[in-house]
Write a protein that holds these residues in place. Structure first.
Motif, PDB file in Angstrom:
ATOM      1  N   TRP A 179     -40.136  18.491   1.077  1.00 30.41           N
ATOM      2  CA  TRP A 179     -39.715  19.899   1.227  1.00 30.41           C
ATOM      3  C   TRP A 179     -38.222  20.091   0.990  1.00 30.41           C
ATOM      4  O   TRP A 179     -37.817  21.114   0.442  1.00 30.41           O
ATOM      5  CB  TRP A 179     -40.184  20.451   2.583  1.00 30.41           C
ATOM      6  CG  TRP A 179     -41.686  20.531   2.622  1.00 30.41           C
ATOM      7  CD1 TRP A 179     -42.530  19.772   3.369  1.00 30.41           C
ATOM      8  CD2 TRP A 179     -42.533  21.366   1.807  1.00 30.41           C
ATOM      9  NE1 TRP A 179     -43.842  20.086   3.092  1.00 30.41           N
ATOM     10  CE2 TRP A 179     -43.879  21.064   2.140  1.00 30.41           C
ATOM     11  CE3 TRP A 179     -42.301  22.329   0.821  1.00 30.41           C
ATOM     12  CZ2 TRP A 179     -44.971  21.694   1.544  1.00 30.41           C
ATOM     13  CZ3 TRP A 179     -43.396  22.967   0.218  1.00 30.41           C
ATOM     14  CH2 TRP A 179     -44.700  22.647   0.591  1.00 30.41           C
TER      15      TRP A 179
ATOM     16  N   MET B  55     -36.495  18.306  -1.134  1.00 33.68           N
ATOM     17  CA  MET B  55     -36.350  18.237  -2.599  1.00 33.68           C
ATOM     18  C   MET B  55     -36.921  19.481  -3.273  1.00 33.68           C
ATOM     19  O   MET B  55     -36.389  19.933  -4.293  1.00 33.68           O
ATOM     20  CB  MET B  55     -37.031  16.976  -3.137  1.00 33.68           C
ATOM     21  CG  MET B  55     -36.270  15.720  -2.760  1.00 33.68           C
ATOM     22  SD  MET B  55     -36.975  14.293  -3.553  1.00 33.68           S
ATOM     23  CE  MET B  55     -36.444  14.561  -5.237  1.00 33.68           C
TER      24      MET B  55
ATOM     25  N   ILE C 225     -34.623  21.474  -5.762  1.00 35.52           N
ATOM     26  CA  ILE C 225     -34.992  21.564  -7.182  1.00 35.52           C
ATOM     27  C   ILE C 225     -35.165  23.020  -7.611  1.00 35.52           C
ATOM     28  O   ILE C 225     -34.679  23.423  -8.670  1.00 35.52           O
ATOM     29  CB  ILE C 225     -36.258  20.715  -7.467  1.00 35.52           C
ATOM     30  CG1 ILE C 225     -35.898  19.231  -7.346  1.00 35.52           C
ATOM     31  CG2 ILE C 225     -36.819  21.011  -8.850  1.00 35.52           C
ATOM     32  CD1 ILE C 225     -37.063  18.281  -7.399  1.00 35.52           C
ATOM     33  N   ILE C 226     -35.787  23.820  -6.767  1.00 32.47           N
ATOM     34  CA  ILE C 226     -35.961  25.236  -7.129  1.00 32.47           C
ATOM     35  C   ILE C 226     -34.586  25.925  -7.186  1.00 32.47           C
ATOM     36  O   ILE C 226     -34.286  26.690  -8.109  1.00 32.47           O
ATOM     37  CB  ILE C 226     -36.946  25.937  -6.161  1.00 32.47           C
ATOM     38  CG1 ILE C 226     -38.348  25.355  -6.361  1.00 32.47           C
ATOM     39  CG2 ILE C 226     -36.962  27.452  -6.396  1.00 32.47           C
ATOM     40  CD1 ILE C 226     -39.354  25.703  -5.287  1.00 32.47           C
TER      41      ILE C 226
ATOM     42  N   ARG D 140     -37.650   8.404  -2.728  1.00 36.45           N
ATOM     43  CA  ARG D 140     -39.039   8.850  -2.571  1.00 36.45           C
ATOM     44  C   ARG D 140     -40.007   7.985  -3.375  1.00 36.45           C
ATOM     45  O   ARG D 140     -41.108   7.670  -2.911  1.00 36.45           O
ATOM     46  CB  ARG D 140     -39.091  10.287  -3.049  1.00 36.45           C
ATOM     47  CG  ARG D 140     -40.352  10.969  -2.715  1.00 36.45           C
ATOM     48  CD  ARG D 140     -40.167  12.429  -2.916  1.00 36.45           C
ATOM     49  NE  ARG D 140     -41.448  13.084  -2.897  1.00 36.45           N
ATOM     50  CZ  ARG D 140     -41.635  14.308  -3.311  1.00 36.45           C
ATOM     51  NH1 ARG D 140     -40.613  15.007  -3.765  1.00 36.45           N
ATOM     52  NH2 ARG D 140     -42.823  14.840  -3.261  1.00 36.45           N
TER      53      ARG D 140
ATOM     54  N   ALA E 120     -50.750   7.088  -0.196  1.00 30.98           N
ATOM     55  CA  ALA E 120     -50.834   8.533   0.060  1.00 30.98           C
ATOM     56  C   ALA E 120     -52.183   8.793   0.726  1.00 30.98           C
ATOM     57  O   ALA E 120     -53.130   8.021   0.539  1.00 30.98           O
ATOM     58  CB  ALA E 120     -50.739   9.293  -1.250  1.00 30.98           C
TER      59      ALA E 120
ATOM     60  N   LEU F 158     -57.515  11.752  -1.627  1.00 30.34           N
ATOM     61  CA  LEU F 158     -57.927  13.116  -2.008  1.00 30.34           C
ATOM     62  C   LEU F 158     -59.291  13.394  -1.366  1.00 30.34           C
ATOM     63  O   LEU F 158     -60.048  12.465  -1.080  1.00 30.34           O
ATOM     64  CB  LEU F 158     -57.996  13.213  -3.532  1.00 30.34           C
ATOM     65  CG  LEU F 158     -56.625  13.097  -4.213  1.00 30.34           C
ATOM     66  CD1 LEU F 158     -56.768  12.909  -5.714  1.00 30.34           C
ATOM     67  CD2 LEU F 158     -55.772  14.328  -3.910  1.00 30.34           C
TER      68      LEU F 158
ATOM     69  N   LEU G  18     -44.365  14.604 -12.140  1.00 29.41           N
ATOM     70  CA  LEU G  18     -43.299  15.150 -11.284  1.00 29.41           C
ATOM     71  C   LEU G  18     -42.309  14.055 -10.892  1.00 29.41           C
ATOM     72  O   LEU G  18     -41.096  14.268 -10.928  1.00 29.41           O
ATOM     73  CB  LEU G  18     -43.904  15.806 -10.033  1.00 29.41           C
ATOM     74  CG  LEU G  18     -44.576  17.168 -10.277  1.00 29.41           C
ATOM     75  CD1 LEU G  18     -45.327  17.642  -9.035  1.00 29.41           C
ATOM     76  CD2 LEU G  18     -43.546  18.217 -10.685  1.00 29.41           C
TER      77      LEU G  18
ATOM     78  N   MET H 171     -38.460  14.213 -11.905  1.00 29.87           N
ATOM     79  CA  MET H 171     -37.452  14.277 -10.836  1.00 29.87           C
ATOM     80  C   MET H 171     -36.371  13.222 -11.056  1.00 29.87           C
ATOM     81  O   MET H 171     -35.270  13.334 -10.543  1.00 29.87           O
ATOM     82  CB  MET H 171     -38.111  14.060  -9.466  1.00 29.87           C
ATOM     83  CG  MET H 171     -38.867  15.277  -8.955  1.00 29.87           C
ATOM     84  SD  MET H 171     -39.386  15.073  -7.239  1.00 29.87           S
ATOM     85  CE  MET H 171     -40.643  13.810  -7.366  1.00 29.87           C
TER      86      MET H 171
ATOM     87  N   LEU I  85     -44.672  22.305 -12.260  1.00 31.21           N
ATOM     88  CA  LEU I  85     -44.556  22.807 -10.883  1.00 31.21           C
ATOM     89  C   LEU I  85     -45.435  24.022 -10.633  1.00 31.21           C
ATOM     90  O   LEU I  85     -46.035  24.151  -9.561  1.00 31.21           O
ATOM     91  CB  LEU I  85     -43.112  23.205 -10.607  1.00 31.21           C
ATOM     92  CG  LEU I  85     -42.274  22.190  -9.866  1.00 31.21           C
ATOM     93  CD1 LEU I  85     -40.892  22.745  -9.611  1.00 31.21           C
ATOM     94  CD2 LEU I  85     -42.954  21.817  -8.557  1.00 31.21           C
TER      95      LEU I  85
ATOM     96  N   VAL J 263     -55.624  19.614   2.097  1.00 31.67           N
ATOM     97  CA  VAL J 263     -54.628  19.044   1.195  1.00 31.67           C
ATOM     98  C   VAL J 263     -53.220  19.609   1.449  1.00 31.67           C
ATOM     99  O   VAL J 263     -52.244  18.860   1.488  1.00 31.67           O
ATOM    100  CB  VAL J 263     -55.062  19.219  -0.291  1.00 31.67           C
ATOM    101  CG1 VAL J 263     -53.905  18.958  -1.242  1.00 31.67           C
ATOM    102  CG2 VAL J 263     -56.203  18.264  -0.600  1.00 31.67           C
ATOM    103  N   LEU J 264     -53.092  20.927   1.648  1.00 32.13           N
ATOM    104  CA  LEU J 264     -51.766  21.497   1.927  1.00 32.13           C
ATOM    105  C   LEU J 264     -51.336  21.168   3.361  1.00 32.13           C
ATOM    106  O   LEU J 264     -50.192  20.783   3.604  1.00 32.13           O
ATOM    107  CB  LEU J 264     -51.771  23.018   1.688  1.00 32.13           C
ATOM    108  CG  LEU J 264     -50.445  23.744   1.960  1.00 32.13           C
ATOM    109  CD1 LEU J 264     -49.311  23.177   1.098  1.00 32.13           C
ATOM    110  CD2 LEU J 264     -50.560  25.241   1.689  1.00 32.13           C
TER     111      LEU J 264
ATOM    112  N   ARG K 239     -51.842  18.666   5.222  1.00 29.22           N
ATOM    113  CA  ARG K 239     -51.354  17.313   5.515  1.00 29.22           C
ATOM    114  C   ARG K 239     -49.961  17.065   4.935  1.00 29.22           C
ATOM    115  O   ARG K 239     -49.372  16.014   5.167  1.00 29.22           O
ATOM    116  CB  ARG K 239     -52.354  16.272   4.995  1.00 29.22           C
ATOM    117  CG  ARG K 239     -52.492  16.272   3.507  1.00 29.22           C
ATOM    118  CD  ARG K 239     -53.777  15.633   3.111  1.00 29.22           C
ATOM    119  NE  ARG K 239     -53.738  15.298   1.696  1.00 29.22           N
ATOM    120  CZ  ARG K 239     -54.644  14.577   1.105  1.00 29.22           C
ATOM    121  NH1 ARG K 239     -55.672  14.126   1.786  1.00 29.22           N
ATOM    122  NH2 ARG K 239     -54.543  14.293  -0.171  1.00 29.22           N
ATOM    123  N   MET K 240     -49.444  18.031   4.168  1.00 31.03           N
ATOM    124  CA  MET K 240     -48.064  17.945   3.696  1.00 31.03           C
ATOM    125  C   MET K 240     -47.170  18.883   4.521  1.00 31.03           C
ATOM    126  O   MET K 240     -45.982  19.005   4.269  1.00 31.03           O
ATOM    127  CB  MET K 240     -48.034  18.304   2.198  1.00 31.03           C
ATOM    128  CG  MET K 240     -46.733  18.097   1.463  1.00 31.03           C
ATOM    129  SD  MET K 240     -45.977  16.514   1.769  1.00 31.03           S
ATOM    130  CE  MET K 240     -46.108  15.701   0.186  1.00 31.03           C
TER     131      MET K 240
END
Ligand code: HEM
Length: 178
Positions: free
Chosen positions: A16, A18, A22-23, A62, A71, A74, A93, A97, A151, A169-170, A172-173
């Motif tokens: 988060w 990064m 990055i944005i 990272r 990770a 899925l 990505l 990066m 992205l 999926v979202l 867990r991040m």
């Protein structure tokens, strides 16, 4: 290796922090060239280069984390093609990066300018060279647009998982997510 069900605190923090950097860098990069010559332009270029170098250092950290940790898997029912797209997207990505800020450092150095991160000067990887400066300058734009395109797909996929497929999926991040 232990298979976790969520990303750990370090992976989430890096992701988060990064994402914000990055944005922010991407938006700043878009307006930099149009700023009128003067102090503000110089300061904004300096910030873009400093935070870009910080992104490179964080990306290397990272990538090291990723190569030494598993990770979360899925979701079970996810179709093979979607799994492949997720893995290819993540790999792209990571590559971008690293490649985008590295290209920026090389563009500065081949243009005869040093890269300074709040007083610390990055080591010189290449000296002044007009030909390579142009190559890295063109490359920087191409890599930035490639990152933006991937992205957009990445964010849409994360939102689709959360709001349409309704899996974890979202979550867990996300800190505190189930
Ligand atoms: C500049 C912005 C971003 C970059 C560079 C980025 C990069 C990445 C990368 C490389 C991974 C793979 C982690 C791994 O190795 O397992 C990842 C995972 C993830 N990202 Fe991003 N991300 C960004 C922004 C976002 C945003 C805005 C969202 C949400 C809307 C998001 C949602 C996710 C989710 C949910 C995962 C976990 C996917 C899974 O568990 O398989 N990302 N991100």
């Amino acid at each position: 290796m232990n298979i976790p069900s969520r990303y750990d605190a370090l992976a989430m923090s890096l992701h988060w922090i990064m994402a914000l950097l990055i944005i922010g860098l991407w938006c700043l990069g878009l307006v930099l060239e149009d700023l009128p010559k003067g102090d503000l332009r110089g300061q904004m270029f300096g910030l873009h280069k400093a935070f870009g170098t910080i992104v490179l250092i964080l990306a290397a950290t990272r990538l090291t984390w990723r190569l030494t940790h598993s990770a979360p898997p899925l979701p079970d029912g996810m179709p093979g093609l979607e799994r492949l797209a997720a893995k290819a997207g993540h790999a792209a990505l990571y590559l971008l990066m690293i490649a985008l800020p590295l290209d920026g450092i090389l563009m500065s150095q081949t243009g005869g300018r040093e890269v300074s991160v709040f007083g610390w000067v990055a080591p010189t990887l290449m000296g002044k060279n007009d030909f390579w400066h142009e190559v890295f300058e063109d490359g920087h734009g191409l890599l930035a647009w490639a990152l933006a395109a991937i992205l957009v797909g990445h964010v849409l996929a994360a939102l689709r998982h959360h709001f349409v497929v309704k899996d974890d999926v979202l979550a867990r991040m996300l800190p505190g997510g189930k």
